[in-house]
Each structure stands twice: as structure tokens, then as C-alpha cells.
Design a protein around this motif. Sequence first.
Motif, PDB file in Angstrom:
ATOM      1  N   SER A  30       0.876  -1.062   0.182  1.00  0.00           N
ATOM      2  CA  SER A  30       0.018   0.127  -0.035  1.00  0.00           C
ATOM      3  C   SER A  30       0.858   1.349  -0.194  1.00  0.00           C
ATOM      4  N   ARG A  79      -1.002   3.220 -11.312  1.00  0.00           N
ATOM      5  CA  ARG A  79      -2.612   3.383 -11.063  1.00  0.00           C
ATOM      6  C   ARG A  79      -2.813   3.241  -9.512  1.00  0.00           C
ATOM      7  N   LEU A  80      -2.261   2.230  -8.973  1.00  0.00           N
ATOM      8  CA  LEU A  80      -2.312   2.280  -7.480  1.00  0.00           C
ATOM      9  C   LEU A  80      -1.983   3.458  -6.676  1.00  0.00           C
ATOM     10  N   HIS A  82      -2.342   6.354  -7.853  1.00  0.00           N
ATOM     11  CA  HIS A  82      -3.430   7.329  -8.529  1.00  0.00           C
ATOM     12  C   HIS A  82      -4.633   6.988  -7.683  1.00  0.00           C
ATOM     13  N   GLU A  83      -5.081   5.778  -7.435  1.00  0.00           N
ATOM     14  CA  GLU A  83      -6.100   5.510  -6.715  1.00  0.00           C
ATOM     15  C   GLU A  83      -5.878   6.064  -5.163  1.00  0.00           C
ATOM     16  N   LEU A 115      -3.633  10.843 -15.893  1.00  0.00           N
ATOM     17  CA  LEU A 115      -4.034  10.534 -14.527  1.00  0.00           C
ATOM     18  C   LEU A 115      -3.625  11.793 -13.579  1.00  0.00           C
TER      19      LEU A 115
END
Length: 186
Positions: A30, A79-80, A82-83, A115
Motif C-alpha cells: 500500500s 494506477r495504485l 493514483h487511486e 491521470l
Amino acid sequence: MLWFERPFLSVLHREYSAAMRFTEDDVARSPPPAPSRPCQLYVHVPFCEVLCPFCSFHRVRYREDRTARYFDALRGEIRLYHEAGFRFSDVYVGGGTPTVDSTQLLETIALVRSLSPVHTVSIETNPNHLEPAVLQQYRAAGVTRMSVGVQSFDDGLLRGMERLEKYGNGEQIRARLAAAHGSSRP
């Protein structure tokens, strides 16, 4: 080469190779909490067509299959982040030789730009990758700066660094740089 360099390089190569083995069950960690404003992103692309003996950066020999898997994982991690709320204002892509696979690199740059509110994109390259058609693709993708690893214009030094055969002599490199500089003009 000094007596200890070959065994030392052998150990480094083995360790770097082990670090580049990916498995399907590798789980992304994470990300930390996102900052309140856009930050800078450094992307490391460790692949090189040839491993220069003087280079101390983390790099491995280019293989298309390994490179594709790396870029897929890299885009997944982007992407992770960005999320998790990260946004990037500037991107610097170093290596290795990030331009060793322009298709994968352009796809990754496009993802980041889609993004985040990216203002500048800088990428490292080598003189042999200064091809007009590819430079136009980078420019169209929003690349604002290229750092070219010339190392030297002295043919004797280039030969000693094992770069003369790979990238040409000093005059050839100058010509490629001049042509690239000219292709960046409107």
C-alpha cells in the motif's frame, strides 16, 4: 580490470538478476498517504542494450519479455498510487536506458499524463536512440526534455568506455545531437 572487479561484478549481477524476478503472486504494498498537492515522479527503467562497465546505476540487459512485464507492473503501480490520491506535476524517467523500448515507455507516459496534471516530462536516452520519427513521438506524448548520455566526444575515451562501437564516434554523436536539436524546432 582490477583483480577484485570481476568477482564483485559477478555478485552484483547475480543480486540484481534476483531482484528482477517477478512472480504472479508478488503483491503491491500500500502506498503511503498522498501529499496534499501534486509531487514529482521518478520512474526507473533499468534496461540497457549493453551494460557499460563504468555505470553504477541499477541496470540489467534488455529482454523484450522481461521489459514488457516490468512496464506492466510499473503501470499497475502508477494506477495504485493514483487511486491512493497521488498526483504528479513532473515526471523524470531515468535508468538504465529508458528509451530502449519506446512503445512501452510512450504507453507509460500516456498513462501518467492521463491521470495527473503533468507539466514536464524528462527522459534519459543514449545517442543511438535519437531517431527523428521516435523523437516526434516523444514530443507528441508531451516529453519536454531529453538527457542524452553522451559521456564524451573524445574517440579514445569512448573506446575505453566501450561506447565507440555502440554509439559512434564523437563526430557522429555531434551530428545526431544537431539533427535532434533541429527536429525539436517548429
